[in-house]
Structures are given as structure tokens and as C-alpha cells.
Design a protein around this motif. Structure first.
Motif, PDB file in Angstrom:
ATOM      1  N   THR A  35       0.808  -1.222   0.000  1.00 22.76           N
ATOM      2  CA  THR A  35       0.000   0.000   0.000  1.00 22.76           C
ATOM      3  C   THR A  35       0.843   1.276   0.000  1.00 22.76           C
ATOM      4  N   ILE A  43       5.049  -0.631   3.262  1.00 20.64           N
ATOM      5  CA  ILE A  43       3.837  -0.879   4.039  1.00 20.64           C
ATOM      6  C   ILE A  43       2.972  -1.875   3.275  1.00 20.64           C
ATOM      7  N   ASP A  45      -0.615  -4.604   3.432  1.00 23.32           N
ATOM      8  CA  ASP A  45      -1.951  -4.760   4.010  1.00 23.32           C
ATOM      9  C   ASP A  45      -2.438  -6.170   3.686  1.00 23.32           C
ATOM     10  N   ASP A  50      -7.780  -6.858   8.835  1.00 27.21           N
ATOM     11  CA  ASP A  50      -7.580  -5.416   8.702  1.00 27.21           C
ATOM     12  C   ASP A  50      -6.316  -5.023   9.456  1.00 27.21           C
ATOM     13  N   GLU A  51      -5.190  -5.231   8.803  1.00 30.48           N
ATOM     14  CA  GLU A  51      -3.910  -4.978   9.468  1.00 30.48           C
ATOM     15  C   GLU A  51      -2.891  -4.448   8.473  1.00 30.48           C
ATOM     16  N   LYS A  52      -2.371  -3.295   8.760  1.00 27.00           N
ATOM     17  CA  LYS A  52      -1.268  -2.741   7.970  1.00 27.00           C
ATOM     18  C   LYS A  52       0.032  -3.023   8.729  1.00 27.00           C
ATOM     19  N   ARG A  53       1.062  -3.370   7.981  1.00 27.13           N
ATOM     20  CA  ARG A  53       2.312  -3.758   8.631  1.00 27.13           C
ATOM     21  C   ARG A  53       3.497  -3.176   7.873  1.00 27.13           C
TER      22      ARG A  53
END
Length: 322
Positions: A35, A43, A45, A50-53
């Protein structure tokens, strides 16, 4: 090539990703999207939560160094927990590739593949292909049978319909189990240690089954006797010798065995010709398009299926001789 050069090459590849492009991790097979691309991190996803890392540049550099130190490739199962997005992203670099069969990520000089899934949906105009599998054909016939009959009230179904349903269920079970084992054989080479691998419908895990079988009887008895265990405590009745004894005595089987009988239904025969005829009709239904010719084809199929029903319907002996 220095890591700095490789890093910026990777960032360029990430910047060129089409919108909505999806990657898949090599160990857990989790899907994710990139993303945002920054100088010091990437970044991602995950699709299933629902997790951005953030994936940090220094961690990519560590992985890069380990791959460079291993001529045969870095083993993926040596990754820390939850670190498999890193090799998935690094596989977008034109010189790095993941070999899931070998369980490694390796640097190559020639063309490589990546963990990037096809972001473009299949064209609706593409010709529909049918897998040449017995389970596919039987499953198609089973779906047709389930659509024709109300299986919620089995006791109200005609006997011939029940016979057909049982036959198809038996065939699907057998062929599906054969295919399941073939899939398991391939998966076994892609699963590492006890890490679950997830897919859209579930997850699988590599496990170890422990089977035991006694060594030579004399060897076992000798070792037990050496420990003070009397052999009479561990020897029992040999079933095969009991059966031999029954043959030369007047004892009945029930004198030495507890016998419990149960009745069950067993598939006796399959009419492959009728199945193939019905299957062909269903395939033609699936391939039919709109228009006058399609309507004529549907009518021909219905007439054919009606004749099949008449020829294969269950009739009692009295009805046959009327």
C-alpha cells in the motif's frame, strides 16, 4: 552488487506494481498488497485481516546478506515467525526467486519468477476448460442429482433415485480421496515443520504420525524376561491358531468369538454408459448459449434424459413381467 543498489531496484519494481496487485507469502500462503513504498520501509496490508504492517529496510538487508551467504539458497523455514512477507516482496526483484518445492529463496543471474499473483481477472470470453478428472465428472452428476431431488426428505424419495444418489456419492468419495492423496503428496514438499499454511477455505499443517510394530517375538520376550517380566504375562491367544483349531474340533465359532452382525448398503455395480450419457447432456447444457439453437439443444437434452430415466428406472420383478 551492493544492497543499496538492490534495494532501490526493488523500490522501483514496487512503484511499478499495478493497482490491486496481490502477493502471497511462501510459508503461510497469506495474501497481501503493498500500500505504500518509502525510502526506509514498505507498508503492506493483509487481505484476510484489517492490518497494515511495515516491512523495514534493515530487515530486508539482513535477508539479503543471508541469501548471499548461501550458494544453494536461504532456507525459508529459518525465517523468524511472521517474517515470510519479506521474501515474498524481495521476489519482485529481478534477481531473487522463491523455490517453494525446495523451500528456499535464491539469487539467480537469469530470469526469475515472483510471488505476485495475477491481478487481472480472467476474461469472461475465455474458453471454459473442463478438468479431465473422474471426480469432476462424478461431482457434476451428483450436483445434478441433488438439484433434481429433495434430499431433505430422503424417506420420501423413490428407490431408483436413492440408488443413483448412493452410487454417485460413493464414486465421488472414492475419486475425491484419490485426488486428495495426490494433493497431499505435493503439499508435503511445501510445508515446513509445524507451521500452518492457510488458503481461502481453510488451513493445513504438516504433522508426524507415529506407528509401532513389535520386533521379533523371541527378542522381545528375551528382553522382557531379562527385566523380570514373565512371558506368560505378555503372550496371548493367536487368532489364526484359534481358527485352525475350529476346523478340527466340534466347537462352533460362537463358542470362542463374540459375534455382532450389522447390515449395510454396498455399491454392487455402476452403469458407466448411462453416467456418460447423462454427463454429456450436462456438459452441453453448460456450454449452451442463448438463442434458438440453444433452446432446441435444451429440448433435445430433456428428451434424452427422459428416455434415460425410463430405461434406468427401478421396477419390481412383478412389473417387469406384466
Amino acid at each position: 552488487m551492493t544492497f543499496s543498489v538492490s534495494w532501490h531496484t526493488l523500490l522501483d519494481e514496487l512503484d511499478d506494481l499495478p493497482e490491486g496487485a496481490t502477493l502471497i507469502t511462501p510459508l503461510s500462503h497469506k495474501r497481501f498488497r503493498v500500500t505504500d513504498v518509502q525510502e526506509q520501509r514498505v507498508i503492506i496490508d493483509f487481505e484476510d485481516r484489517d492490518e497494515k504492517r511495515p516491512l523495514q529496510r534493515d530487515q530486508f538487508e539482513t535477508l539479503y546478506r543471508r541469501i548471499s551467504d548461501e550458494p544453494g539458497g536461504f532456507e525459508l523455514d529459518r525465517l523468524p515467525p511472521d517474517a515470510d512477507p519479506y521474501p515474498a516482496v524481495l521476489s519482485l526483484h529481478p534477481r531473487f526467486e522463491i523455490d517453494e518445492d525446495e523451500g528456499v529463496i535464491i539469487e539467480k543471474d537469469g530470469p526469475t519468477t515472483s510471488q505476485l499473483l495475477n491481478a487481472e481477472p480472467a476474461s469472461e470470453t475465455d474458453e471454459r476448460s473442463e478438468p479431465d478428472l473422474d471426480v469432476y465428472a462424478d461431482a457434476l452428476l451428483l450436483v445434478d442429482a441433488l438439484e433434481r431431488h429433495d434430499v431433505a426428505t430422503l424417506s420420501e424419495m423413490e428407490t431408483d433415485a436413492l440408488v443413483n444418489l448412493y452410487t454417485l456419492l460413493s464414486d465421488v468419495q472414492r475419486n475425491a480421496n484419490d485426488l486428495r492423496q495426490d494433493v497431499a503428496d505435493v503439499l508435503l514438499n511445501r510445508l515446513h515443520h509445524d507451521r500452518p499454511v492457510s488458503g481461502p477455505f481453510g488451513s493445513v499443517q504438516r504433522t508426524t504420525r507415529r506407528n509401532r510394530s513389535l520386533k521379533d517375538e523371541d527378542e522381545v520376550l528375551a528382553k522382557l524376561e531379562a527385566e523380570g517380566i514373565d512371558r506368560d504375562r505378555v503372550t496371548g491367544i493367536d487368532r489364526s491358531k484359534v481358527d485352525d483349531a475350529l476346523e478340527v474340533t466340534e466347537l462352533a465359532e460362537s463358542d470362542v468369538y463374540d459375534i455382532e452382525e450389522s447390515e449395510y448398503v454396498r455399491k454392487a455395480d455402476v452403469d458407466e454408459e448411462v453416467k456418460e450419457t447423462r454427463l454429456q447432456g450436462l456438459k452441453e447444457q453448460l456450454a449452451a448459449t442463448e438463442g434458438e439453437e440453444a433452446e432446441e439443444l435444451r429440448q433435445e437434452i430433456e428428451d434424452l434424459e427422459g428416455r434415460i430415466d425410463e430405461l434406468t428406472s427401478f421396477r419390481t420383478g412383478a412389473e417387469v413381467h406384466e
